[in-house]
Scaffold this motif. Structure first.
Motif, PDB file in Angstrom:
ATOM      1  N   LEU A 133      13.569   7.179  -0.013  1.00  0.00           N
ATOM      2  CA  LEU A 133      13.411   6.100   0.965  1.00  0.00           C
ATOM      3  C   LEU A 133      11.945   5.898   1.342  1.00  0.00           C
ATOM      4  O   LEU A 133      11.474   4.763   1.451  1.00  0.00           O
ATOM      5  N   LEU A 134      11.221   6.979   1.528  1.00  0.00           N
ATOM      6  CA  LEU A 134       9.795   6.855   1.862  1.00  0.00           C
ATOM      7  C   LEU A 134       9.000   6.273   0.701  1.00  0.00           C
ATOM      8  O   LEU A 134       8.084   5.460   0.913  1.00  0.00           O
ATOM      9  N   ALA A 135       9.346   6.635  -0.535  1.00  0.00           N
ATOM     10  CA  ALA A 135       8.681   6.040  -1.702  1.00  0.00           C
ATOM     11  C   ALA A 135       8.966   4.541  -1.766  1.00  0.00           C
ATOM     12  O   ALA A 135       8.070   3.739  -2.063  1.00  0.00           O
ATOM     13  N   ALA A 136      10.192   4.154  -1.459  1.00  0.00           N
ATOM     14  CA  ALA A 136      10.528   2.728  -1.432  1.00  0.00           C
ATOM     15  C   ALA A 136       9.764   2.024  -0.313  1.00  0.00           C
ATOM     16  O   ALA A 136       9.333   0.878  -0.472  1.00  0.00           O
ATOM     17  N   GLY A 137       9.588   2.708   0.811  1.00  0.00           N
ATOM     18  CA  GLY A 137       8.804   2.147   1.905  1.00  0.00           C
ATOM     19  C   GLY A 137       7.360   1.918   1.500  1.00  0.00           C
ATOM     20  O   GLY A 137       6.752   0.901   1.846  1.00  0.00           O
ATOM     21  N   GLU A 138       6.806   2.856   0.743  1.00  0.00           N
ATOM     22  CA  GLU A 138       5.447   2.676   0.234  1.00  0.00           C
ATOM     23  C   GLU A 138       5.369   1.464  -0.684  1.00  0.00           C
ATOM     24  O   GLU A 138       4.421   0.673  -0.603  1.00  0.00           O
ATOM     25  N   GLN A 139       6.350   1.317  -1.559  1.00  0.00           N
ATOM     26  CA  GLN A 139       6.362   0.161  -2.460  1.00  0.00           C
ATOM     27  C   GLN A 139       6.460  -1.131  -1.658  1.00  0.00           C
ATOM     28  O   GLN A 139       5.749  -2.096  -1.932  1.00  0.00           O
ATOM     29  N   TRP A 140       7.338  -1.148  -0.656  1.00  0.00           N
ATOM     30  CA  TRP A 140       7.501  -2.309   0.221  1.00  0.00           C
ATOM     31  C   TRP A 140       6.156  -2.685   0.842  1.00  0.00           C
ATOM     32  O   TRP A 140       5.772  -3.851   0.867  1.00  0.00           O
ATOM     33  N   ALA A 141       5.430  -1.681   1.356  1.00  0.00           N
ATOM     34  CA  ALA A 141       4.138  -1.936   2.005  1.00  0.00           C
ATOM     35  C   ALA A 141       3.099  -2.441   1.005  1.00  0.00           C
ATOM     36  O   ALA A 141       2.345  -3.379   1.293  1.00  0.00           O
ATOM     37  N   ARG A 142       3.048  -1.830  -0.177  1.00  0.00           N
ATOM     38  CA  ARG A 142       2.086  -2.272  -1.202  1.00  0.00           C
ATOM     39  C   ARG A 142       2.356  -3.713  -1.634  1.00  0.00           C
ATOM     40  O   ARG A 142       1.416  -4.487  -1.830  1.00  0.00           O
ATOM     41  N   GLU A 143       3.634  -4.064  -1.796  1.00  0.00           N
ATOM     42  CA  GLU A 143       3.980  -5.429  -2.206  1.00  0.00           C
ATOM     43  C   GLU A 143       3.507  -6.466  -1.193  1.00  0.00           C
ATOM     44  O   GLU A 143       3.293  -7.614  -1.533  1.00  0.00           O
ATOM     45  N   ARG A 144       3.345  -6.064   0.046  1.00  0.00           N
ATOM     46  CA  ARG A 144       2.883  -6.969   1.094  1.00  0.00           C
ATOM     47  C   ARG A 144       1.375  -6.884   1.310  1.00  0.00           C
ATOM     48  O   ARG A 144       0.839  -7.531   2.198  1.00  0.00           O
ATOM     49  N   GLY A 145       0.716  -6.059   0.524  1.00  0.00           N
ATOM     50  CA  GLY A 145      -0.735  -5.959   0.592  1.00  0.00           C
ATOM     51  C   GLY A 145      -1.265  -5.080   1.706  1.00  0.00           C
ATOM     52  O   GLY A 145      -2.458  -5.126   2.012  1.00  0.00           O
ATOM     53  N   TYR A 146      -0.418  -4.274   2.308  1.00  0.00           N
ATOM     54  CA  TYR A 146      -0.879  -3.392   3.379  1.00  0.00           C
ATOM     55  C   TYR A 146      -1.692  -2.244   2.803  1.00  0.00           C
ATOM     56  O   TYR A 146      -1.371  -1.712   1.745  1.00  0.00           O
ATOM     57  N   ARG A 147      -2.708  -1.843   3.531  1.00  0.00           N
ATOM     58  CA  ARG A 147      -3.559  -0.728   3.104  1.00  0.00           C
ATOM     59  C   ARG A 147      -3.063   0.608   3.624  1.00  0.00           C
ATOM     60  O   ARG A 147      -3.499   1.656   3.169  1.00  0.00           O
ATOM     61  N   MET A 148      -2.166   0.567   4.609  1.00  0.00           N
ATOM     62  CA  MET A 148      -1.637   1.803   5.184  1.00  0.00           C
ATOM     63  C   MET A 148      -0.161   1.632   5.514  1.00  0.00           C
ATOM     64  O   MET A 148       0.307   0.522   5.780  1.00  0.00           O
ATOM     65  N   LEU A 149       0.538   2.769   5.500  1.00  0.00           N
ATOM     66  CA  LEU A 149       1.909   2.853   5.978  1.00  0.00           C
ATOM     67  C   LEU A 149       1.907   3.939   7.048  1.00  0.00           C
ATOM     68  O   LEU A 149       1.447   5.062   6.799  1.00  0.00           O
ATOM     69  N   THR A 150       2.364   3.594   8.234  1.00  0.00           N
ATOM     70  CA  THR A 150       2.334   4.532   9.356  1.00  0.00           C
ATOM     71  C   THR A 150       3.753   4.870   9.792  1.00  0.00           C
ATOM     72  O   THR A 150       4.718   4.202   9.411  1.00  0.00           O
ATOM     73  N   LEU A 151       3.857   5.903  10.603  1.00  0.00           N
ATOM     74  CA  LEU A 151       5.127   6.235  11.245  1.00  0.00           C
ATOM     75  C   LEU A 151       4.834   7.084  12.464  1.00  0.00           C
ATOM     76  O   LEU A 151       3.749   7.644  12.612  1.00  0.00           O
ATOM     77  N   ASN A 152       5.791   7.164  13.349  1.00  0.00           N
ATOM     78  CA  ASN A 152       5.713   8.028  14.522  1.00  0.00           C
ATOM     79  C   ASN A 152       6.834   9.048  14.416  1.00  0.00           C
ATOM     80  O   ASN A 152       7.910   8.739  13.915  1.00  0.00           O
ATOM     81  N   VAL A 153       6.578  10.248  14.904  1.00  0.00           N
ATOM     82  CA  VAL A 153       7.592  11.297  14.878  1.00  0.00           C
ATOM     83  C   VAL A 153       7.387  12.177  16.103  1.00  0.00           C
ATOM     84  O   VAL A 153       6.255  12.481  16.465  1.00  0.00           O
ATOM     85  N   PHE A 154       8.480  12.542  16.750  1.00  0.00           N
ATOM     86  CA  PHE A 154       8.377  13.451  17.886  1.00  0.00           C
ATOM     87  C   PHE A 154       7.922  14.823  17.418  1.00  0.00           C
ATOM     88  O   PHE A 154       8.329  15.289  16.348  1.00  0.00           O
ATOM     89  N   LEU A 155       7.090  15.459  18.203  1.00  0.00           N
ATOM     90  CA  LEU A 155       6.570  16.780  17.844  1.00  0.00           C
ATOM     91  C   LEU A 155       7.693  17.781  17.572  1.00  0.00           C
ATOM     92  O   LEU A 155       7.576  18.635  16.705  1.00  0.00           O
ATOM     93  N   GLY A 156       8.798  17.669  18.291  1.00  0.00           N
ATOM     94  CA  GLY A 156       9.908  18.598  18.121  1.00  0.00           C
ATOM     95  C   GLY A 156      10.727  18.391  16.863  1.00  0.00           C
ATOM     96  O   GLY A 156      11.579  19.218  16.524  1.00  0.00           O
ATOM     97  N   ASN A 157      10.482  17.309  16.143  1.00  0.00           N
ATOM     98  CA  ASN A 157      11.251  17.020  14.930  1.00  0.00           C
ATOM     99  C   ASN A 157      10.543  17.656  13.732  1.00  0.00           C
ATOM    100  O   ASN A 157       9.927  16.990  12.908  1.00  0.00           O
ATOM    101  N   LYS A 158      10.636  18.966  13.656  1.00  0.00           N
ATOM    102  CA  LYS A 158       9.877  19.736  12.665  1.00  0.00           C
ATOM    103  C   LYS A 158      10.277  19.443  11.226  1.00  0.00           C
ATOM    104  O   LYS A 158       9.424  19.393  10.338  1.00  0.00           O
ATOM    105  N   LYS A 159      11.572  19.242  10.970  1.00  0.00           N
ATOM    106  CA  LYS A 159      12.004  18.961   9.594  1.00  0.00           C
ATOM    107  C   LYS A 159      11.426  17.636   9.105  1.00  0.00           C
ATOM    108  O   LYS A 159      10.939  17.546   7.983  1.00  0.00           O
ATOM    109  N   ALA A 160      11.493  16.624   9.946  1.00  0.00           N
ATOM    110  CA  ALA A 160      10.946  15.326   9.554  1.00  0.00           C
ATOM    111  C   ALA A 160       9.436  15.423   9.355  1.00  0.00           C
ATOM    112  O   ALA A 160       8.900  14.891   8.372  1.00  0.00           O
TER     113      ALA A 160
END
Length: 160
Positions: free
Chosen positions: A112-139
């Motif tokens: 899913l994250l690889a597909a997200g990168e492809q989605w972002a590249r297809e739109r010409g974005y230079r970065m893909l960001t995300l937020n994650v809670f500090l307690g979500n160690k697995k993510a």
């Protein structure tokens, strides 16, 4: 978008995916626990609203992708949108990514994250960001494994 990543088929969400997606939304809060100043019910309500708007096409620039296994079973989703970066302008953003509990550890999140990168590249974005809670160690471990790096730390003070 119809791609296969490591045996996981990724496609755009359709209206009949709604119940599957809504059923996974509670998993967004299934890590150890949100910070004590956050209300889990309010968080779930906001997640449902934002994801619902994306599914209904009411969120410009947003997409939801569905992951399916080799048998065509839905096993996860990623919600992608645009976000303004203070330094470089508009970039792609992972709003949510959820893998069904029974499918965890099989590479679905990475796909899913690889597909997200492809989605972002297809739109010409230079970065893909995300937020994650500090307690979500697995993510956090998964995100770092696929190349995301911590950039800032958001400090929060609850006001009475």
């Amino acid at each position: 978008m119809l791609i296969d990543v490591a045996g996981v088929h990724i496609r755009y969400a359709q209206p009949d995916d709604r119940d599957f997606i809504v059923g996974l939304v509670p998993e967004l809060l299934a890590f150890d626990s949100p910070p004590p100043w956050r209300d889990p019910q309010q968080m779930a309500a906001v997640d449902m609203r934002v994801i619902g708007e994306a599914l209904e096409g009411r969120s410009p620039g947003a997409s939801i992708l569905i992951a399916e296994d080799g048998q065509g079973q839905r096993v996860g989703f990623i919600h992608l949108c645009e976000e303004e970066d203070y330094y470089c302008g508009t970039c792609g953003h992972v709003g949510d990514v959820v893998v069904a509990p029974a499918a965890r550890g099989r590479g679905v999140g990475k796909a899913l994250l690889a597909a997200g990168e492809q989605w972002a590249r297809e739109r010409g974005y230079r970065m893909l960001t995300l937020n994650v809670f500090l307690g979500n160690k697995k993510a956090r471990a998964l995100y770092e494994e696929v190349g995301f790096r911590p950039e800032t730390v958001r400090q929060v003070k609850k006001l009475a």
